[in-house]
Design an enzyme around this catalytic site. Structure first.
Site, PDB file in Angstrom:
ATOM      1  N   ILE A 216       0.836  -1.202   0.000  1.00 15.59           N
ATOM      2  CA  ILE A 216       0.000   0.000   0.000  1.00 15.59           C
ATOM      3  C   ILE A 216       0.877   1.261   0.000  1.00 15.59           C
ATOM      4  CG2 ILE A 216      -1.687   1.294   1.366  1.00 15.59           C
ATOM      5  CD1 ILE A 216      -2.804  -1.436   2.324  1.00 15.59           C
ATOM      6  N   ASP A 258      14.359   3.142  10.179  1.00 13.67           N
ATOM      7  CA  ASP A 258      13.347   2.464  10.990  1.00 13.67           C
ATOM      8  C   ASP A 258      12.550   3.541  11.714  1.00 13.67           C
ATOM      9  OD1 ASP A 258      11.921   1.135  13.030  1.00 13.67           O
ATOM     10  OD2 ASP A 258      13.372  -0.516  13.014  1.00 13.67           O
ATOM     11  N   ALA A 283       3.547   2.656   7.480  1.00 14.20           N
ATOM     12  CA  ALA A 283       4.285   1.464   7.921  1.00 14.20           C
ATOM     13  C   ALA A 283       3.473   0.716   8.972  1.00 14.20           C
ATOM     14  CB  ALA A 283       5.637   1.873   8.503  1.00 14.20           C
ATOM     15  N   LEU A 291      -4.312 -13.844  22.640  1.00 11.30           N
ATOM     16  CA  LEU A 291      -3.725 -13.168  23.804  1.00 11.30           C
ATOM     17  C   LEU A 291      -3.067 -14.161  24.754  1.00 11.30           C
ATOM     18  CD1 LEU A 291      -3.277 -10.488  25.326  1.00 11.30           C
ATOM     19  CD2 LEU A 291      -5.436 -10.912  26.506  1.00 11.30           C
ATOM     20  N   TYR A 347      -2.563  -5.886  17.286  1.00  9.40           N
ATOM     21  CA  TYR A 347      -2.740  -5.115  16.044  1.00  9.40           C
ATOM     22  C   TYR A 347      -3.995  -4.235  16.129  1.00  9.40           C
ATOM     23  CZ  TYR A 347      -3.193  -4.402  10.949  1.00  9.40           C
ATOM     24  OH  TYR A 347      -3.311  -3.861   9.687  1.00  9.40           O
TER      25      TYR A 347
HETATM   26  P1  NAD Z   1       3.297  -4.609   3.819  1.00  7.48           P
HETATM   27  O1  NAD Z   1       3.800  -5.532   4.874  1.00  7.48           O
HETATM   28  O2  NAD Z   1       3.246  -5.087   2.404  1.00  7.48           O
HETATM   29  O3  NAD Z   1       4.136  -3.245   3.841  1.00  7.48           O
HETATM   30  C1  NAD Z   1       4.453  -2.582   5.037  1.00  7.48           C
HETATM   31  C2  NAD Z   1       5.776  -1.847   4.855  1.00  7.48           C
HETATM   32  O4  NAD Z   1       6.090  -1.197   6.099  1.00  7.48           O
HETATM   33  C3  NAD Z   1       6.943  -2.796   4.534  1.00  7.48           C
HETATM   34  O5  NAD Z   1       7.647  -2.340   3.410  1.00  7.48           O
HETATM   35  C4  NAD Z   1       7.777  -2.766   5.795  1.00  7.48           C
HETATM   36  O6  NAD Z   1       9.159  -2.964   5.581  1.00  7.48           O
HETATM   37  C5  NAD Z   1       7.466  -1.363   6.327  1.00  7.48           C
HETATM   38  N1  NAD Z   1       7.786  -1.257   7.759  1.00  7.48           N
HETATM   39  C6  NAD Z   1       7.481  -2.136   8.740  1.00  7.48           C
HETATM   40  N2  NAD Z   1       8.001  -1.724   9.909  1.00  7.48           N
HETATM   41  C7  NAD Z   1       8.643  -0.551   9.664  1.00  7.48           C
HETATM   42  C8  NAD Z   1       9.392   0.347  10.476  1.00  7.48           C
HETATM   43  N3  NAD Z   1       9.600   0.104  11.779  1.00  7.48           N
HETATM   44  N4  NAD Z   1       9.928   1.444   9.897  1.00  7.48           N
HETATM   45  C9  NAD Z   1       9.743   1.692   8.585  1.00  7.48           C
HETATM   46  N5  NAD Z   1       9.043   0.876   7.764  1.00  7.48           N
HETATM   47  C10 NAD Z   1       8.511  -0.239   8.298  1.00  7.48           C
HETATM   48  O7  NAD Z   1       1.869  -4.130   4.321  1.00  7.48           O
HETATM   49  P2  NAD Z   1       0.636  -3.473   3.514  1.00  7.48           P
HETATM   50  O8  NAD Z   1      -0.359  -4.535   3.300  1.00  7.48           O
HETATM   51  O9  NAD Z   1       1.106  -2.676   2.365  1.00  7.48           O
HETATM   52  O10 NAD Z   1       0.062  -2.519   4.669  1.00  7.48           O
HETATM   53  C11 NAD Z   1       0.354  -1.140   4.766  1.00  7.48           C
HETATM   54  C12 NAD Z   1      -0.437  -0.558   5.933  1.00  7.48           C
HETATM   55  O11 NAD Z   1      -1.820  -0.809   5.753  1.00  7.48           O
HETATM   56  C13 NAD Z   1      -0.072  -1.158   7.293  1.00  7.48           C
HETATM   57  O12 NAD Z   1      -0.144  -0.147   8.283  1.00  7.48           O
HETATM   58  C14 NAD Z   1      -1.161  -2.181   7.504  1.00  7.48           C
HETATM   59  O13 NAD Z   1      -1.356  -2.462   8.870  1.00  7.48           O
HETATM   60  C15 NAD Z   1      -2.342  -1.478   6.885  1.00  7.48           C
HETATM   61  N6  NAD Z   1      -3.434  -2.363   6.465  1.00  7.48           N
HETATM   62  C16 NAD Z   1      -3.270  -3.273   5.454  1.00  7.48           C
HETATM   63  C17 NAD Z   1      -4.348  -4.071   5.080  1.00  7.48           C
HETATM   64  C18 NAD Z   1      -4.262  -5.072   3.949  1.00  7.48           C
HETATM   65  O14 NAD Z   1      -5.263  -5.713   3.646  1.00  7.48           O
HETATM   66  N7  NAD Z   1      -3.131  -5.258   3.296  1.00  7.48           N
HETATM   67  C19 NAD Z   1      -5.560  -3.953   5.744  1.00  7.48           C
HETATM   68  C20 NAD Z   1      -5.683  -3.025   6.766  1.00  7.48           C
HETATM   69  C21 NAD Z   1      -4.614  -2.224   7.108  1.00  7.48           C
END
Ligand code: NAD
Length: 442
Positions: A216, A258, A283, A291, A347
């Site tokens: 995303i 990070d 991120a 739990l 989460y």
């Molecule tokens: P993804 O795992 O594909 O990408 C997440 C990115 O965040 C990765 O590139 C990772 O390296 C980076 N990241 C993680 N920890 C980090 C840190 N400490 N510092 C910097 N970067 C960091 O996930 P996604 O599916 O693209 O999700 C993106 C966001 O959307 C997240 O917050 C996720 O919780 C949220 N989300 C996703 C979905 C879904 O269906 N995919 C649904 C609801 C919410």
């Protein structure tokens, strides 16, 4: 992981078979492209009762659609129900939409305009709240890839005009909002900031997106760059190669960092010496366990990345004046933060925390810094994260929403880009679900 079922129902035998079995019939959604930026057909403007705000007709014209009061096959219908103030007045809502709802083109849009009720009129409050139940129900029954939303505009006495709704209408009445349905958006009376170039509205703004190497976040970076922003793409140093590939593709700057590092805010501010116009906290990580089986480190790491670092960097950047007036902060929640999810107490707590942050900070950030704070709450989005989900849970996630399919990263990105628009000033403290009106947390 491709949605094979969506392809199957797109073929004649597949459609025949799945209909006979009573299975969901998803309609492929049309997203924004340069060649097809608008919905394909006129916008039908209807009214229920005497409108309580002014400027609706002008705001509708600003969408670029042809506005009419009669149409055989509208691509969009906007019902001005701002004046509905009694239970009897709800009859006008039925009278306006009942005759035309079937004529809406596939992939069409319905937007009901409501108002923010006066605190001392419980009849108006009841009638306006009724619109929410109406919209959410119509979203569930309309089908054929169409969507339905409610946009609340402050009443004229509270300084509201439909001008504040222009950016919301442009987004909701376009292919950019394909996976947003059943949503309620409440606007403030803030006047929109001017947009110099509608084709590249974010020109001159620097946007930082966390977690931008993939998924995303990469889509958000791409859409913000498309809209003219100069993008800084941040991700963990371990993802440096993927991050640099994404940044190169977009003409963005890569910032391997990070987000939980103690000096993260300083390093972000240093990367944007002329100020950060747009800050997108995307991120996120999952460390699922029930739990009873969850050790403290799995709990802590998720809350640290998904919530604590967002609070900390936001506070520090605002305090340092690194986000100038007109700035936009967008955080990422999740429907898990609204509905809860087995194995995701950590989460869901973090994501619900994001909702609390946005609602509380939005009004104060606007008053003190001229900055808006909003969140997207994605539902089931087709990414690496969801491709790893076991088959049956994945299929349930995909189908259990009004559009019977998963969303794409670009759907979340378009919502973020809408929050980021200069003229989205009245959109503040909002949590927009990009979930196809998921049944979870409905
Ligand atoms: P993804 O795992 O594909 O990408 C997440 C990115 O965040 C990765 O590139 C990772 O390296 C980076 N990241 C993680 N920890 C980090 C840190 N400490 N510092 C910097 N970067 C960091 O996930 P996604 O599916 O693209 O999700 C993106 C966001 O959307 C997240 O917050 C996720 O919780 C949220 N989300 C996703 C979905 C879904 O269906 N995919 C649904 C609801 C919410």
């Amino acid at each position: 992981m491709a949605d094979r079922y969506l392809h199957l129902t797109g073929t004649a035998p597949g459609r025949f078979l799945t209909r006979r079995l009573g299975l969901p019939q998803p309609t492929p959604l049309r997203r924004w492209t340069l060649e097809t930026p608008h919905l394909d057909g006129p916008l039908l403007h209807l009214t229920a009762g005497a409108p309580a705000v002014t400027g609706v007709a002008e705001a509708l014209r600003a969408t670029g659609l042809t506005v009419t009061e009669r149409a055989d096959r509208p691509a969009a219908i906007v019902l001005d129900a701002t004046g509905v103030a009694t239970a009897a007045g709800l009859g006008d809502v039925h009278a306006a939409l009942h005759p035309v709802v079937r004529s809406l083109a596939p992939g069409g849009r319905i937007v009901v305009l409501g108002t923010v009720p006066s605190p001392d009129d419980h009849h108006q409050a009841a009638a306006q709240q009724a619109l929410e139940g109406f919209v959410r129900s119509l979203g569930k029954e309309i089908g054929r890839g169409s969507t339905v939303q409610l946009v609340r505009i402050p009443a004229a006495e509270a300084g509201g005009t439909a001008r504040a709704a222009e950016s919301a209408l442009r987004f909701l009445l376009s292919p950019r909002s394909a996976y947003v349905s059943g949503q309620v958006i409440e606007l403030t009376a803030a006047a929109p900031d001017p947009v110099a170039d509608p084709a590249a509205p974010l020109t001159g703004r620097t946007a930082l997106v966390t977690g931008a190497a993939r998924g995303i976040g990469a889509a958000v970076a791409s859409v913000l760059a498309r809209d003219g922003a100069q993008v800084i793409a941040l991700d963990v140093p371990g993802a440096r190669e993927e991050l640099e590939r994404t940044a190169d593709r977009l003409g963005a700057t890569a910032l391997p960092l990070d987000i939980t590092a103690p000096d993260a805010a300083d390093r972000i501010a240093a990367a944007a010496p002329d100020g950060l116009g747009i800050l997108v906290h995307n991120a996120g990580i999952t460390r699922d366990r029930r739990l009873a089986n969850m050790p403290a480190d799995r709990w802590a790491s998720v809350v640290e990345v998904n919530l604590d670092s967002v609070l900390r960097t936001t506070d520090e950047l605002l305090k340092a004046g690194a986000i100038p007036r007109g700035g936009r902060i967008v955080a990422t929640a999740s429907i898990a933060g609204i509905a809860g999810n087995t194995g995701q107490t950590n989460y869901a707590a973090g994501k619900a925390g994001i909702i609390g942050l946005v609602r509380s900070l939005g009004p104060r950030a606007a008053a003190d810094h001229g900055v808006t704070v909003n969140a997207v709450a994605p539902g089931f989005i087709e990414t690496k994260m969801t491709a790893a989900v076991p088959f049956f849970i994945r299929e349930a996630g995909r189908r259990m929403n009004s559009l019977s399919q998963g969303g794409l990263p670009v759907d979340v990105a378009e919502a973020v880009a809408w929050f980021a628009q200069p003229d989205s000033t009245a959109v503040n403290g909002q949590v927009l679900r990009v979930c196809g009106q998921s049944l979870l947390g409905a």
